[in-house]
Design a protein around this motif. Sequence first.
Motif, PDB file in Angstrom:
ATOM      1  N   ARG A   1       0.837  -1.200   0.000  1.00  0.00           N
ATOM      2  CA  ARG A   1       0.000   0.000   0.000  1.00  0.00           C
ATOM      3  C   ARG A   1       0.875   1.255   0.000  1.00  0.00           C
ATOM      4  O   ARG A   1       1.846   1.341   0.754  1.00  0.00           O
ATOM      5  N   PHE A   2       0.501   2.211  -0.831  1.00  0.00           N
ATOM      6  CA  PHE A   2       1.272   3.443  -0.919  1.00  0.00           C
ATOM      7  C   PHE A   2       1.431   4.106   0.444  1.00  0.00           C
ATOM      8  O   PHE A   2       2.510   4.590   0.788  1.00  0.00           O
ATOM      9  N   GLN A   3       0.366   4.151   1.224  1.00  0.00           N
ATOM     10  CA  GLN A   3       0.429   4.865   2.499  1.00  0.00           C
ATOM     11  C   GLN A   3       1.428   4.233   3.462  1.00  0.00           C
ATOM     12  O   GLN A   3       2.076   4.935   4.236  1.00  0.00           O
ATOM     13  N   ASP A   4       1.581   2.909   3.414  1.00  0.00           N
ATOM     14  CA  ASP A   4       2.543   2.251   4.297  1.00  0.00           C
ATOM     15  C   ASP A   4       3.972   2.657   3.944  1.00  0.00           C
ATOM     16  O   ASP A   4       4.791   2.931   4.831  1.00  0.00           O
ATOM     17  N   TYR A   5       4.270   2.683   2.642  1.00  0.00           N
ATOM     18  CA  TYR A   5       5.621   3.041   2.208  1.00  0.00           C
ATOM     19  C   TYR A   5       5.893   4.522   2.434  1.00  0.00           C
ATOM     20  O   TYR A   5       6.971   4.905   2.907  1.00  0.00           O
ATOM     21  N   ASP A   6       4.926   5.369   2.105  1.00  0.00           N
ATOM     22  CA  ASP A   6       5.124   6.810   2.291  1.00  0.00           C
ATOM     23  C   ASP A   6       5.302   7.163   3.763  1.00  0.00           C
ATOM     24  O   ASP A   6       6.158   7.976   4.124  1.00  0.00           O
ATOM     25  N   ARG A   7       4.493   6.544   4.616  1.00  0.00           N
ATOM     26  CA  ARG A   7       4.593   6.817   6.055  1.00  0.00           C
ATOM     27  C   ARG A   7       5.946   6.373   6.608  1.00  0.00           C
ATOM     28  O   ARG A   7       6.581   7.078   7.393  1.00  0.00           O
ATOM     29  N   THR A   8       6.385   5.198   6.185  1.00  0.00           N
ATOM     30  CA  THR A   8       7.660   4.664   6.665  1.00  0.00           C
ATOM     31  C   THR A   8       8.832   5.535   6.230  1.00  0.00           C
ATOM     32  O   THR A   8       9.714   5.859   7.035  1.00  0.00           O
ATOM     33  N   LEU A   9       8.850   5.904   4.944  1.00  0.00           N
ATOM     34  CA  LEU A   9       9.957   6.713   4.437  1.00  0.00           C
ATOM     35  C   LEU A   9       9.956   8.109   5.048  1.00  0.00           C
ATOM     36  O   LEU A   9      11.018   8.684   5.318  1.00  0.00           O
ATOM     37  N   LYS A  10       8.775   8.659   5.293  1.00  0.00           N
ATOM     38  CA  LYS A  10       8.683   9.970   5.941  1.00  0.00           C
ATOM     39  C   LYS A  10       9.226   9.896   7.363  1.00  0.00           C
ATOM     40  O   LYS A  10       9.955  10.793   7.818  1.00  0.00           O
ATOM     41  N   ARG A  11       8.894   8.833   8.075  1.00  0.00           N
ATOM     42  CA  ARG A  11       9.376   8.670   9.447  1.00  0.00           C
ATOM     43  C   ARG A  11      10.899   8.517   9.465  1.00  0.00           C
ATOM     44  O   ARG A  11      11.581   9.074  10.320  1.00  0.00           O
ATOM     45  N   ARG A  12      11.402   7.750   8.501  1.00  0.00           N
ATOM     46  CA  ARG A  12      12.853   7.552   8.439  1.00  0.00           C
ATOM     47  C   ARG A  12      13.573   8.870   8.147  1.00  0.00           C
ATOM     48  O   ARG A  12      14.620   9.166   8.729  1.00  0.00           O
ATOM     49  N   LYS A  13      13.013   9.651   7.237  1.00  0.00           N
ATOM     50  CA  LYS A  13      13.616  10.933   6.888  1.00  0.00           C
ATOM     51  C   LYS A  13      13.621  11.867   8.080  1.00  0.00           C
ATOM     52  O   LYS A  13      14.614  12.559   8.355  1.00  0.00           O
ATOM     53  N   SER A  14      12.511  11.887   8.804  1.00  0.00           N
ATOM     54  CA  SER A  14      12.404  12.728   9.991  1.00  0.00           C
ATOM     55  C   SER A  14      13.404  12.295  11.059  1.00  0.00           C
ATOM     56  O   SER A  14      14.058  13.131  11.698  1.00  0.00           O
ATOM     57  N   ALA A  15      13.543  10.989  11.244  1.00  0.00           N
ATOM     58  CA  ALA A  15      14.472  10.468  12.239  1.00  0.00           C
ATOM     59  C   ALA A  15      15.910  10.796  11.860  1.00  0.00           C
ATOM     60  O   ALA A  15      16.741  11.119  12.720  1.00  0.00           O
ATOM     61  N   SER A  16      16.197  10.731  10.561  1.00  0.00           N
ATOM     62  CA  SER A  16      17.546  11.043  10.082  1.00  0.00           C
ATOM     63  C   SER A  16      17.882  12.514  10.348  1.00  0.00           C
ATOM     64  O   SER A  16      18.992  12.846  10.784  1.00  0.00           O
ATOM     65  N   LYS A  17      16.928  13.396  10.089  1.00  0.00           N
ATOM     66  CA  LYS A  17      17.143  14.823  10.341  1.00  0.00           C
ATOM     67  C   LYS A  17      17.367  15.085  11.828  1.00  0.00           C
ATOM     68  O   LYS A  17      18.211  15.911  12.206  1.00  0.00           O
ATOM     69  N   SER A  18      16.627  14.388  12.664  1.00  0.00           N
ATOM     70  CA  SER A  18      16.776  14.561  14.114  1.00  0.00           C
ATOM     71  C   SER A  18      18.154  14.116  14.568  1.00  0.00           C
ATOM     72  O   SER A  18      18.790  14.778  15.420  1.00  0.00           O
ATOM     73  N   ARG A  19      18.634  13.011  14.022  1.00  0.00           N
ATOM     74  CA  ARG A  19      19.965  12.524  14.394  1.00  0.00           C
ATOM     75  C   ARG A  19      21.048  13.515  13.952  1.00  0.00           C
ATOM     76  O   ARG A  19      22.001  13.786  14.688  1.00  0.00           O
ATOM     77  N   GLN A  20      20.879  14.051  12.726  1.00  0.00           N
ATOM     78  CA  GLN A  20      21.855  15.011  12.222  1.00  0.00           C
ATOM     79  C   GLN A  20      21.870  16.275  13.078  1.00  0.00           C
ATOM     80  O   GLN A  20      22.930  16.830  13.385  1.00  0.00           O
ATOM     81  N   ALA A  21      20.677  16.733  13.460  1.00  0.00           N
ATOM     82  CA  ALA A  21      20.588  17.932  14.298  1.00  0.00           C
ATOM     83  C   ALA A  21      21.251  17.694  15.648  1.00  0.00           C
ATOM     84  O   ALA A  21      21.958  18.575  16.173  1.00  0.00           O
ATOM     85  N   ALA A  22      21.018  16.520  16.204  1.00  0.00           N
ATOM     86  CA  ALA A  22      21.602  16.182  17.506  1.00  0.00           C
ATOM     87  C   ALA A  22      23.121  16.095  17.408  1.00  0.00           C
ATOM     88  O   ALA A  22      23.842  16.547  18.299  1.00  0.00           O
ATOM     89  N   GLN A  23      23.601  15.520  16.302  1.00  0.00           N
ATOM     90  CA  GLN A  23      25.043  15.396  16.103  1.00  0.00           C
ATOM     91  C   GLN A  23      25.683  16.764  15.959  1.00  0.00           C
ATOM     92  O   GLN A  23      26.742  17.040  16.565  1.00  0.00           O
ATOM     93  N   GLN A  24      25.061  17.651  15.167  1.00  0.00           N
ATOM     94  CA  GLN A  24      25.597  19.004  14.971  1.00  0.00           C
ATOM     95  C   GLN A  24      25.575  19.786  16.270  1.00  0.00           C
ATOM     96  O   GLN A  24      26.509  20.546  16.566  1.00  0.00           O
ATOM     97  N   SER A  25      24.520  19.588  17.062  1.00  0.00           N
ATOM     98  CA  SER A  25      24.431  20.280  18.345  1.00  0.00           C
ATOM     99  C   SER A  25      25.536  19.815  19.282  1.00  0.00           C
ATOM    100  O   SER A  25      26.141  20.615  20.002  1.00  0.00           O
ATOM    101  N   GLY A  26      25.817  18.519  19.237  1.00  0.00           N
ATOM    102  CA  GLY A  26      26.872  17.974  20.081  1.00  0.00           C
ATOM    103  C   GLY A  26      28.240  18.472  19.680  1.00  0.00           C
ATOM    104  O   GLY A  26      29.101  18.765  20.531  1.00  0.00           O
ATOM    105  N   GLU A  27      28.455  18.581  18.366  1.00  0.00           N
ATOM    106  CA  GLU A  27      29.733  19.058  17.880  1.00  0.00           C
ATOM    107  C   GLU A  27      29.948  20.524  18.233  1.00  0.00           C
ATOM    108  O   GLU A  27      31.051  20.967  18.544  1.00  0.00           O
ATOM    109  N   ALA A  28      28.823  21.303  18.185  1.00  0.00           N
ATOM    110  CA  ALA A  28      28.919  22.733  18.489  1.00  0.00           C
ATOM    111  C   ALA A  28      29.254  22.987  19.951  1.00  0.00           C
ATOM    112  O   ALA A  28      29.925  23.958  20.309  1.00  0.00           O
TER     113      ALA A  28
END
Length: 271
Positions: free
Chosen positions: A243-270
Amino acid sequence: MSIDLRAINLRKLNSLTKYPSIPTHHALDPKNGGLLEEPTVYEGTVIGTEKVDGTNGRIILLPGGDWLIGSREDLLTASGDVVHNPALGIVDALRAVAERAATLGAGGFGEILVLYVEVYGSKQLPAWKQYGSGQPAYRLFDVAAVPDYMLSWEIERIASWRQGGGQEFASEWVLADLAKQCGVELTPRLFEIDGRDIPSSVEDMRGFLEAYKATSVATSGEPGLNEGVVLRAPDRSVISKARFQDYDRTLKRRKSASKSRQAAQQSGEAS
């Protein structure tokens, strides 16, 4: 041998003929409902069919010519009924099909035949605008035969049998032949592919599905969006839904999680 509709246990018949849930093509994560990198494995040919976004209906054909119509969960009417349950427009859409199929003797000796039909396009259904102006339509997507002696089983045994995958469904060839006999069209056949060529990752599978996003069964106007694709082996031994909604929801969640990790990493480095 015929079955007297007035003499059978309708609770048992209802349980015997319910349609099981089709597993998702990529396994669901029980923690968050997202998709895991665990695809269904197919060997040999795989048939892809459109997953029409409607509601499941059942036409139950009994030996002797009687028939019943049901939704996914409930029986709605039977041959001889004057008043029926109008839920979701299923009976109105399928009554003529049931009457026609019953004249063919489709419920054979010692056998209950169940036609599983997707009813769609009606204004009673949430996705009706994807298919046109509200004109109800239907497509056959599966057929199962159930031995009538199983009506003598206890209701708990029937439920266990069904939930354990005991139902036997028609192969692609038998399904096509029965559809022709009953004058019903099948859900659209979109492609045939070798199982090895189905993308294995969630992201690649979503890209593969994109070509089949528009419905091919619109009753009027421009075609809208369908729900996804059902994959099945020709003998119906393996089946899964994408189902399209299952794939779209999963990929959106993964993208959001990736951005959060990057933000946390940059904050830690700063810091």
